[in-house]
Design an enzyme around this catalytic site. Structure first.
Site, PDB file in Angstrom:
ATOM      1  N   ASP A   1       0.847  -1.197   0.000  1.00 50.46           N
ATOM      2  CA  ASP A   1       0.000   0.000   0.000  1.00 50.46           C
ATOM      3  C   ASP A   1       0.884   1.249   0.000  1.00 50.46           C
ATOM      4  OD1 ASP A   1      -2.339  -1.451   0.134  1.00 50.46           O
ATOM      5  OD2 ASP A   1      -2.762  -1.000   2.221  1.00 50.46           O
ATOM      6  N   MET A   2       0.332   2.353  -0.499  1.00 52.92           N
ATOM      7  CA  MET A   2       1.085   3.604  -0.412  1.00 52.92           C
ATOM      8  C   MET A   2       0.488   4.458   0.703  1.00 52.92           C
ATOM      9  SD  MET A   2       3.770   4.961  -1.472  1.00 52.92           S
ATOM     10  CE  MET A   2       4.219   4.210  -3.031  1.00 52.92           C
TER      11      MET A   2
ATOM     12  N   GLN B   1      -0.354   7.209  -6.250  1.00 56.06           N
ATOM     13  CA  GLN B   1      -1.482   8.098  -5.915  1.00 56.06           C
ATOM     14  C   GLN B   1      -1.541   9.271  -6.894  1.00 56.06           C
ATOM     15  OE1 GLN B   1       0.557   8.594  -2.291  1.00 56.06           O
ATOM     16  NE2 GLN B   1      -0.979   7.565  -1.019  1.00 56.06           N
TER      17      GLN B   1
ATOM     18  N   ILE C   1     -14.589   7.800   5.902  1.00 52.82           N
ATOM     19  CA  ILE C   1     -15.565   8.862   6.180  1.00 52.82           C
ATOM     20  C   ILE C   1     -15.171  10.120   5.412  1.00 52.82           C
ATOM     21  CG2 ILE C   1     -16.619  10.306   7.965  1.00 52.82           C
ATOM     22  CD1 ILE C   1     -15.940   8.054   9.945  1.00 52.82           C
TER      23      ILE C   1
ATOM     24  N   HIS D   1     -13.915   3.979  -7.253  1.00 53.50           N
ATOM     25  CA  HIS D   1     -15.363   3.773  -7.330  1.00 53.50           C
ATOM     26  C   HIS D   1     -15.970   4.782  -8.281  1.00 53.50           C
ATOM     27  CE1 HIS D   1     -13.715   2.958  -3.309  1.00 53.50           C
ATOM     28  NE2 HIS D   1     -14.271   1.786  -3.529  1.00 53.50           N
TER      29      HIS D   1
ATOM     30  N   ARG E   1      -1.189  -0.515  -8.664  1.00 58.38           N
ATOM     31  CA  ARG E   1      -2.560  -0.108  -8.329  1.00 58.38           C
ATOM     32  C   ARG E   1      -2.578   1.427  -8.390  1.00 58.38           C
ATOM     33  NH1 ARG E   1      -3.793  -0.840  -2.305  1.00 58.38           N
ATOM     34  NH2 ARG E   1      -3.618  -3.049  -2.764  1.00 58.38           N
TER      35      ARG E   1
ATOM     36  N   VAL F   1      -4.488   4.758  -7.462  1.00 60.69           N
ATOM     37  CA  VAL F   1      -5.561   5.309  -6.609  1.00 60.69           C
ATOM     38  C   VAL F   1      -5.486   6.835  -6.683  1.00 60.69           C
ATOM     39  CG1 VAL F   1      -5.458   3.350  -5.006  1.00 60.69           C
ATOM     40  CG2 VAL F   1      -4.145   5.419  -4.496  1.00 60.69           C
ATOM     41  N   LYS F   2      -6.516   7.485  -6.154  1.00 60.11           N
ATOM     42  CA  LYS F   2      -6.464   8.956  -6.122  1.00 60.11           C
ATOM     43  C   LYS F   2      -5.617   9.434  -4.948  1.00 60.11           C
ATOM     44  CE  LYS F   2     -10.795   9.593  -8.575  1.00 60.11           C
ATOM     45  NZ  LYS F   2     -12.162  10.149  -8.578  1.00 60.11           N
TER      46      LYS F   2
END
Ligand SMILES: Cc1cc2nc3c(=O)[nH]c(=O)nc-3n(C[C@H](O)[C@H](O)[C@H](O)COP(=O)(O)OP(=O)(O)OC[C@H]3O[C@@H](n4cnc5c(N)ncnc54)[C@H](O)[C@@H]3O)c2cc1C
Length: 310
Positions: A135-136, A166, A293, A230, A187, A189-190
């Site tokens: 993971d980053m 990211q 959240i 998503h 991977r 991701v934002k």
């Protein structure tokens, strides 16, 4: 910009010790929307449920930023045991780990403990035909994580270890290019951390544009790409992009978080795409839950309503 202000506010409030104490004592039932449970058997059960819909699982034992060698080693031991349990249940263990949880930054016998423990995890993952994703985390860890990723790919090969880039970081396009010689499994991701505008784009439209650019570049380079979002408009654009560029479905997959857009996960799997859900479990759920959240105002309302209901 409003998204950024909302995210910053939530993550700042979440860092408050009284809020944390309240949430830790009363928030577990709410956190279970995003967290499979506390035990390895819970996450294995969650994978088995998802598999019925053709969705794979990414196993994530919650824990990050540990501050002692003993805790880091105990954490690594738990992940090794998880892999044994998954394999015994007939699941090839696809595990995600935060290097800060297994000792990154602590030196033992002249070696970074995060790297030593990652080697142990990878040895076991390879033995079971599984996979380890690094993971980053927040931006001060990017250099060291990418350097350790390079070392691990050189030692174990690019088919068993991957990492995360990211799109909110200004540096990421250059990082993607610099990793090219490794044929990396990435991977995209934002980005989920509270980062200063000096390192991360404050405007969501820029983060989204950067996201598309990175995914397209990694796909065009012929590297395996985990499209972790998503965001349906991005997912639709990626589907079009692969079609128009003749990129096979075997070169990418969609990854989503457990408990988020389950409808979309099922739909993508039914359309024949490879889909994996990232499934966290364990007792150390607070930081992970806070980031979820912070990603969506609706989630804050869900928490407030839950707390008021008592
Ligand atoms: C498999 C996976 C692994 C990840 N690994 C990392 C990592 O290693 N490092 C890292 O920094 N970040 C990681 N992330 C988190 C990521 O950086 C984003 O914070 C997160 O995915 C939300 O961004 P988005 O791409 O879904 O787009 P957004 O633009 O934030 O959201 C798009 C839409 O998705 C829905 N949505 C998004 N998040 C939620 C939520 N929490 N609850 C409900 N609905 C939501 C909303 O409807 C929203 O409108 C990971 C995400 C995934 C899916």
């Amino acid at each position: 910009m409003i998204d950024q202000i909302y995210r910053k506010t939530v993550l700042t409030v979440a860092g408050n010790k009284s809020v944390e104490a309240l949430m830790r004592s009363r928030g577990w039932s709410l956190a279970q929307r995003f967290v499979a449970g506390e035990q390895a058997s819970d996450v294995i059960g969650a994978v088995q449920e998802l598999q019925k819909d053709g969705i794979g699982g990414i196993l994530d034992l919650l824990g990050e930023f540990v501050d002692s060698v003993e805790t880091a080693n105990a954490f690594a031991e738990q992940i090794l045991a998880l892999m044994d349990q998954a394999a015994a249940a007939g699941i090839k263990p696809y595990v995600s780990v935060k290097l800060s949880g297994i000792g990154q930054g602590m030196t033992v016998d002249g070696q970074d403990l995060g790297l030593t423990n990652a080697r142990r995890l990878l040895t076991k993952a390879a033995q079971y035909g599984g996979f380890l994703a690094l993971d980053m985390e927040d931006h001060p860890r990017v250099d060291v994580t990418l350097a350790q990723f390079r070392t691990l790919v050189e030692e174990f090969g690019h088919a068993v270890v991957g990492t995360v880039l990211q799109s909110y970081l200004y540096r990421t396009e250059a990082d993607l290019q610099a990793l090219g010689d490794l044929r990396p499994n990435l991977r995209i991701v934002k980005g989920a951390y509270l980062e200063p505008p000096s390192v991360a784009m404050p405007d969501k439209a820029d983060v989204d544009a950067s996201y598309r650019k990175l995914v397209y570049a990694n796909l065009k380079a012929g590297h395996y790409t985990n499209v972790a979002t998503h965001d349906e408009s991005i997912i639709d654009d990626v589907k079009m992009f692969v079609l128009s560029h003749g990129i096979p479905r075997s070169q990418f997959e969609f990854q989503l978080l457990y408990g988020v857009r389950r409808d979309l996960q099922k739909k993508l799997a039914a359309e024949g795409y490879t889909v994996r859900a990232y499934i966290p479990y364990g007792r150390d759920w607070y930081a992970y839950f806070s980031r979820r959240i912070a990603e969506r105002p609706g989630n804050a309302l869900f928490v407030l309503r839950g707390l008021l209901k008592g």
